[in-house]
Write a protein that holds these residues in place. Structure first.
Motif: not given
Lengths: 366, 269
Positions: B180-183, A294, A272, A280-281, B25, B23, A275-277
């Motif tokens: 969930h945090r790991t996909g 970024p 992860t 997965f949303e 942001f 970006p 991969f920020p939280p």
């Protein structure tokens, strides 16, 4: 005589393949003082091949629609055998590629290898770096997650700051007023066809330039002397050097193994990290996730935009910096490549790295 | 002419840099309720600061979700014609909150607490507070709070009956968040746990010790089922790490051997 040798002889008689291999492997001599930084090209080629391989496998199950993209990526991660491995290697691999590209660029800058007659090699390499960043950005949208959606929304909105044509450019990039199915279609086409074709062309050109001009000798050691750029084409030979195969290939193999170990260590033990939280949303145009930032390699740019009072001014400053790097070989015409004889360049070089890192850290914690 | 075009392109290059899409942001605007009340001092602005710390804010439940109105139009934000309800009167609070917390409202209204509504009995905000409402835990049942109205003894029995199950629910919830945090897709298990947690929490509101005790075993069984799935997934993730460790170690060995081979070639001259 074995069947394999018969086939090899058949091809060799017609195409002279053994001679080509000999000229490019065992008889291809490299400078004796060649160092480990020169292996980054092989490392990058391996990583690019890994990206193409994993990318093709992901394409088998990926659905490029706003309704199906997130679900298809979830399916890849959870239901397809080794899908999690393929997707994570692809995503983490992109970050490792950017790291290797930056190291490659920094080593070339430090050793002055961009100087004449290697301007075209530098330009092709630098364009490859920019194209890689473009591929990272287009690939970012494809999972259609909250992170994808909002990162792309704000990234494309930057183009709206261009005077006069900003709105038209914004609509062209998004395919509409907002990020949606049209944007996903465009980014998908660019990521899997447009950019890879251009990428293949640039990589081929870069390799051709390297091979045609000849490897530059590292500017270290007592016998190194600056030479004036040739007036006519000249292939730089290294008589008495070490053969590319098997000598230097062994070193290439070692560095490739270390980079792959780094990549897989992240994939298996810190999956992860990149991969920020919000990854997965599923994308939700009505809810902006908090604290979206970024990727690490864009943090310097992110912070630069915050420093300047206007976003356009920030973008223009970044544009000038990138342009200066692109045309550097045409500005820096001195034949001197030894870092100890280039104190001003080395000072600017170190300052540049320090600014890049400081802006990155500042951007991360701001 | 051609040279001029080239110069123009060169000058325009930095301006075209945004096409490379770095970006920025930026943050998006908040609702008009928050924009207006958030900048006001005193009681008019206090709810916004309190709400920001709440479980509602964390789950994206904003002012208009409870109070109605139009969160996009400053002029009509508090127009009853746009569904604005304002603040409920004390006796209307259970119905106000119960629009979402349906089961809890039912059990509460049937309980001694609910029957005392309007006669000095507690309603939702008595225990949960209003804008700063936090995720409910058994800690809300405590002598300080309950003793405001009655003896703590009965409440203490209810707390003792629920505390262990609630702890396990929290644990399972945390494990699911980690997965969930790991996909890992945890939606189905999350929905099951959400439903279980809601059903479990609604029975506290009946303030019936026997009912709470008799149903706790059923909740424990359901929790075990979810925990079983989680354990299986965690074991699979652990196996991946072992294999990953082996592959990484092999690659490092390969690298070291290749370096040694290179060194032996180099010495060969």
């Amino acid at each position: 005589m074995g069947l394999g040798k018969k086939i090899a002889d058949f091809i060799d008689v017609r195409l002279g393949v053994r001679d080509i291999l000999e000229q490019n492997l065992t008889k291809y001599l490299l400078p004796r003082n060649i160092n480990s930084w020169y292996t980054l090209g092989a490392v990058l080629l391996t990583l690019f091949a890994l990206q193409i391989g994993t990318g093709i496998l992901l394409l088998v199950y990926y659905t490029p629609t706003a309704d199906g993209a997130f679900h298809s990526v979830q399916r890849i991660m959870n239901d397809i055998p080794f899908g999690w491995l393929i997707r994570t290697v692809h995503a983490v691999g992109a970050n490792v590629i950017v790291l290797a590209l930056l190291l490659h660029m920094l080593s070339v800058l430090f050793m002055g290898s961009y100087k004449p007659p290697r301007e075209l090699t530098w330009v092709a390499g630098f364009l490859l770096l920019l194209l890689s960043l473009g591929m990272c950005l287009t690939g970012y949208l494809l999972p259609w997650s909250q992170l994808s959606f909002w990162a792309t929304t704000v990234a494309t909105s930057s183009s709206g700051e261009i005077p006069m044509i900003g709105d038209a450019v914004l609509r062209f990039l998004r395919g509409g007023a907002t990020v949606g199915q049209a944007t996903l279609g465009r980014f998908f086409a660019l990521h899997v066809i447009g950019f890879p074709l251009l990428f293949g062309l640039l990589v081929s050109s870069h390799l051709f330039f390297v091979r045609r001009v000849g490897i530059s000798k590292p500017p270290f050691g007592p016998d190194w002397r600056p030479t004036e750029p040739p007036k006519a084409f000249h292939h730089e030979e290294h008589p008495g050097g070490i053969p590319f195969f098997p000598h230097y290939v062994a070193k290439d193999g070692a560095l490739v193994a270390f980079f792959l170990a780094l990549l897989l260590a992240v994939v298996f033990f810190a999956p992860t990290l990149f991969f920020p939280p919000a990854t997965f949303e599923p994308a939700n145009p009505f809810v902006t996730p908090k604290g979206i930032k970024p990727e690490w390699y864009f943090l310097w740019a992110y912070q630069t935009l915050k420093i300047f009072p206007s976003e356009f001014l920030g973008l223009a400053v970044q544009g000038v910096a990138v342009t200066l790097l692109l045309v550097l070989p045409f500005l820096d015409r001195s034949p001197e490549r030894r870092p100890v004889r280039r104190p001003l360049f080395v000072a600017v070089y170190l300052l540049g790295i320090a600014i890049f890192l400081a802006l990155g850290v500042w951007g991360h914690y701001s | 002419m051609r040279r001029n075009r080239f110069r123009l392109l060169l000058a325009a290059w930095p301006l075209l840099f945004p096409l490379l899409a770095v970006p920025s942001f930026a943050q998006t605007a908040e609702t008009v309720c928050i924009q207006c009340h958030g900048s006001q001092p005193g009681p008019l602005g206090a709810p916004v600061a309190a709400w920001r710390t709440s479980i509602h804010a964390a789950n994206g439940i904003s002012c208009h979700n409870c109070h109605g109105g139009d969160p996009t139009d400053m002029a009509n934000a508090m127009n009853p014609a746009r569904g604005f309800l304002g603040a409920p009167k004390e006796n209307d609070i259970p119905a106000f909150c119960g629009r979402c917390h349906v089961g809890v409202k039912e059990d509460y209204l049937a309980s001694a607490h609910g029957r005392a509504l309007g006669h000095g009995g507690p309603q939702c905000v008595t225990c949960h507070t209003n804008h700063a409402v936090q995720k409910a835990t058994p800690d809300l049942i405590n002598s300080q709070s309950c003793s405001r109205c009655h003896d703590y003894g009965r409440a203490e029995q209810i707390k003792a009956a629920v505390v262990e199950t609630d702890r396990r629910i929290t644990e399972v919830d945390r494990s699911l968040a980690d997965l969930h945090r790991t996909g890992i897709v945890t939606k189905e298990m999350e929905d099951e746990l959400f439903s279980l947690r809601n059903r479990f929490h609604r029975i506290f509101h009946s303030v019936d010790v026997d009912k709470v005790r008799s149903q706790t075993a059923d909740f424990q069984t359901e929790l075990q089922k979810i925990q079983g799935h989680i354990t299986a997934i965690e074991a699979q993730l652990q196996r991946r790490k072992v294999w990953g460790g082996v592959v990484v170690a092999l690659l490092v060995c390969w690298g070291i051997v290749a370096l040694l081979v290179f060194e032996s070639y180099r010495k060969e001259k």
